[in-house]
Design an enzyme around this catalytic site. Structure first.
Site, PDB file in Angstrom:
ATOM      1  N   ARG A  42       0.798  -1.217   0.000  1.00 61.92           N
ATOM      2  CA  ARG A  42       0.000   0.000   0.000  1.00 61.92           C
ATOM      3  C   ARG A  42       0.835   1.273   0.000  1.00 61.92           C
ATOM      4  O   ARG A  42       0.566   2.195  -0.756  1.00 61.92           O
ATOM      5  CB  ARG A  42      -0.997  -0.015   1.144  1.00 61.92           C
ATOM      6  CG  ARG A  42      -0.395  -0.461   2.459  1.00 61.92           C
ATOM      7  CD  ARG A  42      -1.454  -0.934   3.427  1.00 61.92           C
ATOM      8  NE  ARG A  42      -2.426   0.113   3.696  1.00 61.92           N
ATOM      9  CZ  ARG A  42      -3.722  -0.094   3.774  1.00 61.92           C
ATOM     10  NH1 ARG A  42      -4.212  -1.292   3.608  1.00 61.92           N
ATOM     11  NH2 ARG A  42      -4.532   0.890   4.056  1.00 61.92           N
ATOM     12  N   THR A  43       1.858   1.320   0.821  1.00 70.12           N
ATOM     13  CA  THR A  43       2.654   2.545   0.864  1.00 70.12           C
ATOM     14  C   THR A  43       3.430   2.729  -0.440  1.00 70.12           C
ATOM     15  O   THR A  43       3.512   3.826  -0.985  1.00 70.12           O
ATOM     16  CB  THR A  43       3.624   2.514   2.064  1.00 70.12           C
ATOM     17  OG1 THR A  43       2.868   2.266   3.239  1.00 70.12           O
ATOM     18  CG2 THR A  43       4.358   3.824   2.205  1.00 70.12           C
ATOM     19  N   LYS A  46      22.143  -9.282   1.732  1.00 66.99           N
ATOM     20  CA  LYS A  46      22.310  -9.166   0.297  1.00 66.99           C
ATOM     21  C   LYS A  46      23.780  -9.010  -0.079  1.00 66.99           C
ATOM     22  O   LYS A  46      24.170  -9.266  -1.202  1.00 66.99           O
ATOM     23  CB  LYS A  46      21.532  -7.942  -0.195  1.00 66.99           C
ATOM     24  CG  LYS A  46      21.262  -7.945  -1.667  1.00 66.99           C
ATOM     25  CD  LYS A  46      20.366  -6.787  -2.016  1.00 66.99           C
ATOM     26  CE  LYS A  46      20.919  -5.521  -1.395  1.00 66.99           C
ATOM     27  NZ  LYS A  46      20.366  -4.310  -1.966  1.00 66.99           N
ATOM     28  N   ARG A  82      12.165   2.899   2.264  1.00 67.43           N
ATOM     29  CA  ARG A  82      11.609   2.221   3.444  1.00 67.43           C
ATOM     30  C   ARG A  82      12.616   1.180   3.886  1.00 67.43           C
ATOM     31  O   ARG A  82      13.195   0.474   3.062  1.00 67.43           O
ATOM     32  CB  ARG A  82      10.282   1.552   3.126  1.00 67.43           C
ATOM     33  CG  ARG A  82       9.930   0.545   4.215  1.00 67.43           C
ATOM     34  CD  ARG A  82       8.527   0.120   4.250  1.00 67.43           C
ATOM     35  NE  ARG A  82       7.618   1.208   4.525  1.00 67.43           N
ATOM     36  CZ  ARG A  82       6.329   0.984   4.839  1.00 67.43           C
ATOM     37  NH1 ARG A  82       5.863  -0.242   4.917  1.00 67.43           N
ATOM     38  NH2 ARG A  82       5.535   1.999   5.064  1.00 67.43           N
ATOM     39  N   HIS A 114       7.360   7.367  10.335  1.00 68.76           N
ATOM     40  CA  HIS A 114       6.618   7.166   9.094  1.00 68.76           C
ATOM     41  C   HIS A 114       5.946   8.515   8.812  1.00 68.76           C
ATOM     42  O   HIS A 114       4.745   8.685   8.994  1.00 68.76           O
ATOM     43  CB  HIS A 114       5.593   6.051   9.284  1.00 68.76           C
ATOM     44  CG  HIS A 114       5.034   5.527   7.996  1.00 68.76           C
ATOM     45  ND1 HIS A 114       5.193   6.177   6.790  1.00 68.76           N
ATOM     46  CD2 HIS A 114       4.325   4.407   7.730  1.00 68.76           C
ATOM     47  CE1 HIS A 114       4.598   5.465   5.842  1.00 68.76           C
ATOM     48  NE2 HIS A 114       4.061   4.389   6.374  1.00 68.76           N
TER      49      HIS A 114
END
Lengths: 192, 358, 464
Positions: B84-85, B112, B134, B162
């Protein structure tokens, strides 16, 4: 409040507004299908004054809208700070109408270009015309006003300031020299 | 053509109040990055809200798209899964005609093998001019801001902040509450406050806006907030912390439920979801303690039946879908405001939070 | 060998509890003359200028060799020590491989000899094999090889039962157990001292109770062991909380053989720094709120501030200073913990714990002295005689330090009036992970002489 050389008095602004209202009606051969859209911010009170003059002379009410062209400016990368958005309020349905854009000063033509871009996102007018209180020359785009309150020859080193009761507390147009600003780019006011 | 729409002599064109005062120079946006809410003044908040008003107007247009960010590259770098964000930012950027690059880096930089700094340098080399990030680690956007030469917009970092959510929450409250202000209104944030970046950011914005803010949840999920409340009170940023749902909800104007996550059980912070729902879930019966027209909010995604009952989430007091729409407007507003500062390349101290740009 | 004449300086000798104007003469590495000046001879000399003190002893430094030479080597670590005014350094055993058998000790001694540094290298051995917390390392062999104590630092001695055995066994060898007090079940994933700042920043809380509980455990076990093994000794390193220091204060009053140290960063900095404040703990005060006080001047989440134990509240830092002042804390130890950029230039929560601090220790301690929270003589004592007493005769300095005529010179000369800017270039350590980079510190070291040889000498021509 005003510091430069005065080139239009309150009375001259009033007469120019009435003349513009006559020209607009004459060109349209009436008021049918006419829409006045002021460009934020001083174009908006000017559009309302013109509409009021038309009402007085013709007895017809012409719808008025406000157009904020901020999002359509091509110089956003040149200004130091994002201009404050003032809001757009258009009468619904510009399709097929004759839209008269109203602004205070015509300069480079970039504001009008942006305004036309914005307008066509809202619909397809029959025609777009342009009415300005002051045309100071120095166009950078192939744009010409249909109705001009006053033509004022200027140099690029000069600044034309329009003051209106509604936004500035008084009526008047003045011209002043700018020394420090080489480019006609302001933080808050659109170019041209 | 339908009838005359406007009466030229009497119609009021909407001109924001700030323009009425003669010679008023609106205060502009000074922040190069949006990393937190703590650096935003009441004037900043107001500017964001007014710009979001303009964006809502754009969203209502037949073509809900303006060229303000044409040619601008907005890169959305998400280290945490969030639909959603991410989509909200993407829609916002596209509505402003920006070029959007989406990078889903679902794993942390460490696993990673490429450091965050390397990744930031890479996306910048690929043309990123504005970066929405994010990350699951609190503070990561600050590290990004240290190396990125454009603007960084925090899309949520760890438990910390946020900002866009807090701003859209404020916008939603202001547009839905009578009087258009949260000042003096009793606003309750209910649930897992400890792990919530939404709660933390809302503390800054709502206390700045003068709300009567209450945080409520099980004591294990409020840890540390009493300490914050104590300092906050001394600094004029008063809020209440309580584990009593009744005390919190009584006569509330707004109730915001927070998502509860299953991991909380594993770490021994809660006995069970069932027990949480029974004691802290926002049910219709509990909502009845609040004012009759109290707003129900949730930052999403919801666990219906756990922190919020389905009938409450979908009920007449719920403004949860408003929050989603307003999220796009707020994110458009912020991208637009930040673009102005970033484009001049005059941002000061890249690392400082929301630092003045000139 | 070295010759040095320092006329008209401020001498500090904690062994005779004396400080005052004086002069020293070093000839061929021997401290030939120490002259205390009286009355008019002393005119114009005060404690705020050039100071001569015994060389500092660091009980706790991570030299990273063997295993992580990218972060530090014995050679670079000893050079950093000398730049910081230290002439004796105790290396911690959490290397790769762990210093849990004499071979590793021999290896670092070889490296020290090869470095040519005159700084004395001592070492702690591990308590448990591979610091696994389960099986006792070869404590006796390590003692024979010359370690000065045992520590599983980086982590606490995990098992209470192993700690109990180690205290007894090491006690019989006349060596202390150096414990890092932390209850790991309370600090799983922890990032910053639990409290106001960590809550605002959304960092996982590291409760003070984790240190207090561990100190409580250690003291209870010590009390138990010491009944049977009177020589048992416990040294608690890098205490950071008011509550833990209070436990030690009471234990000492009860006669338990416990000593402890505090670090320069825990006595001067606080968790506010993670939020972006750059004021010392005593400037913040117990009720400081950097947001309210408009004290946030740097970017938050600086990973150089991530350290174990975490930076605590200003109140805890003030408690560390008070503990030093009243003798509860015996020593200042740096917990010098160099790291590579790869390990540090990452997200705060992903960063390795530790501050590269041996070169900035003196500056931070002097800041506390300048602010009136510590006397100069007590500060010097905690950097010299305090740790020397804990090391006893295992250092070449034989349990005592002082400005003793006829002895090998082991001293530091620094100028309190001269500030220097900490920068990556100026740090001799390979670890540039200092939160003080870019800041000015007082007390630039002019000369460090260790074992009669110059270990560090400031470039006086260009710098003065």
């Amino acid at each position: 409040m005003m510091s430069g050389r005065r080139i239009m008095t309150a009375d001259e602004i009033r007469r120019a507004t009435i003349r513009l209202s006559h020209e607009i009606v004459e060109k349209q051969a009436g008021t049918d299908g006419l829409l006045l859209i002021g460009i934020q911010r001083r174009g908006v009170p000017l559009a309302r004054r013109i509409a009021a003059a038309i009402l007085e002379n013709e007895g017809a009410r012409v719808p008025v809208g406000a157009l904020d062209i901020t999002f359509y400016r091509d110089d956003l990368s040149l200004v130091a700070q994002q201009p404050v958005v003032k809001g757009t309020e258009l009468p619904s349905g510009i399709d097929g109408r004759t839209v008269v854009l109203v602004d205070d000063v015509l300069y480079t033509g970039r504001t009008i270009r942006a305004a036309m871009d914005a307008l066509v996102d809202f619909g397809r007018p029959q025609a777009i015309r342009l009415a300005v209180l002051v045309d100071r020359g120095h166009r950078e785009l192939p744009i010409r006003a249909d109705h001009v309150g006053k033509n004022v020859p200027t140099s690029r080193e000069e600044l034309v300031r329009v003051h209106l009761e509604e936004t500035d507390g008084e009526d008047g147009v003045e011209i002043e020299r700018i020394v420090d600003v080489p480019e006609p780019v302001g933080a808050g006011e659109p170019v041209g | 053509m339908s009838a005359v729409i406007d009466d030229a002599a009497t119609t009021d064109v909407v001109v924001p109040s700030v323009d009425v005062a003669p010679e008023s120079q609106p205060v502009g946006w000074r922040h190069r990055h949006l990393l937190d809410v703590d650096g935003l003044t009441a004037i900043d908040l107001d500017l964001v809200m007014r710009t979001a008003d303009a964006m809502r107007e754009v969203l209502a247009r037949p073509i809900a798209k303006v060229p303000a960010l044409r040619g601008r590259n907005v890169t959305i770098l998400f280290y945490e899964a969030s639909t959603r964000t991410r989509v909200s930012f993407e829609v916002a950027a596209k509505n402003l005609s920006a070029d959007v690059v989406n990078i889903a880096a679902a794993t942390s930089s460490v696993t990673k093998g490429e450091s965050l700094i390397d990744t930031i340098r890479t996306v910048e080399a690929l043309g990123a001019q504005m970066l929405v990030i994010r990350h699951s680690v609190s503070g990561a956007p600050y590290l990004a801001a240290e190396v990125f030469s454009g603007s960084v917009l925090n899309g949520g970092d760890g438990w910390h902040a946020h900002p866009t959510q807090a701003l859209l929450d404020l916008y939603t409250m202001r547009s839905r509450l009578d009087g258009g202000s949260v000042a003096g209104r009793k606003i309750v944030i209910l649930g897992d406050v400890l792990h919530s970046r939404v709660a933390r950011s809302n503390i800054w914005s709502l206390t700045a806006a003068g709300a009567d803010l209450w945080l409520c949840g099980p004591p294990t999920l409020l840890r540390g907030f009493e300490a914050w409340a104590g300092r906050g009170a001394a600094a004029g940023r008063r809020f209440h912390v309580t584990s009593s749902v009744e005390d919190a909800l009584r006569d509330a104007d707004v109730v915001m439920a927070l998502r509860i996550q299953r991991e909380r059980m594993a770490s021994g912070l809660l006995p069970s979801l069932r027990e949480y729902a029974a004691r802290y879930g926002l049910t219709a019966a509990r909502l009845a303690l609040a004012k009759p027209a109290a707003l129900v909010m949730h930052p999403g995604p919801m666990n219906e039946g756990v922190e919020i009952a389905a009938e409450v989430a979908a009920g007449p007091q719920s403004v949860i879908t408003d929050q989603v729409t307003n999220g796009v407007a707020i994110r458009m507003a912020l991208l637009y405001l930040l673009a102005g500062v970033a484009s001049t390349g005059s941002g000061a101290s890249p690392a400082a939070n929301a630092s003045p740009a000139a | 060998m070295t010759d040095l004449d320092i006329g008209r300086a401020w001498l500090v000798d904690p062994t005779v509890a004396r400080e005052g104007p004086g002069e020293i003469v070093v000839r061929d590495g021997i401290l030939e003359a120490v002259t205390w000046l009286e009355r008019e001879e002393a005119d114009g000399i005060d404690a705020g200028g050039v100071v001569v003190a015994p060389g500092f002893i660091d009980l706790h430094a991570h030299l990273r060799e063997p295993g992580n030479e990218d972060a530090e080597t014995v050679a670079s670590g000893l050079a950093a020590a000398a730049h910081g005014g230290f002439t004796t350094v105790c290396a911690m055993p959490n290397t790769t491989p762990t210093l849990d058998e004499p071979g590793v000790l021999a290896r670092i001694r070889t490296a020290a000899a090869a470095s040519g540094s005159p700084v004395e290298l001592l070492a702690h051995g591990a308590v448990s094999t591979g610091r696994d917390g389960e099986t006792l390392a070869a404590l006796g062999e390590l003692a024979d090889a010359g370690v000065v104590g045992f520590s599983d630092d980086g982590a606490p001695v995990r098992s209470a039962s192993i700690l109990r055995n180690a205290l007894a066994y090491a006690g019989a060898l006349g060596l202390p157990i150096v414990d890092h007090p932390e209850d790991p079940t309370l600090t799983d994933g922890a990032e910053a001292n639990e409290g106001f700042v960590s809550t605002v920043l959304g960092l996982r809380g590291w409760p003070t109770a984790a240190e207090e509980a561990a100190v409580g455990r250690d003291l209870a076990i010590l009390a138990d062991v010491v009944r049977d093994v009177p020589g048992a000794r416990l040294h608690l390193t890098h205490l950071s909380t008011a509550a833990a220091l209070e436990l030690v204060r009471r234990a000492k009053a009860a006669g338990l053989p416990v000593t402890c140290d505090v670090t320069p960063h825990h006595l001067a900095l606080s968790d506010e720094w993670i939020a972006g404040a750059r004021r010392f703990a005593w400037e913040a005060g117990e009720e400081g709120d950097p947001w309210r006080d408009d004290a946030l001047v740097a970017a938050p989440y600086g990973s150089s501030l991530r350290v174990n134990p975490p930076l605590r509240t200003p109140a805890d830092a003030l408690a560390c200073l008070a503990a030093l002042a009243d003798g509860t804390a015996d020593a200042i130890a740096t917990d010098h913990a160099p790291h590579t950029e790869v390990d540090k230039m990452v997200e705060f929560g992903e960063a390795a714990n530790g501050i590269s601090g041996i070169e900035t220790a003196l500056g931070l301690v002097l800041e506390a002295v300048d602010a009136g929270h510590l006397t100069l003589s007590r500060a010097i004592e905690a950097l010299t005689a305090g740790p020397a007493a804990i090391l006893g005769r295992r250092s070449r300095r034989n349990g005592s330090v002082g400005l003793v005529e006829g002895a090998l010179a082991d001293l530091v000369v620094f100028d309190r009036a001269e500030r220097w800017m900490v920068s990556a270039d100026r740090l001799a350590s390979r670890g540039k992970n200092s939160p003080l980079i870019g800041l000015d510190l007082p007390g630039r070291v002019l000369v460090t002489i260790a074992g009669g040889q110059v270990a560090y000498e400031a470039d006086l021509v260009t710098a003065r």
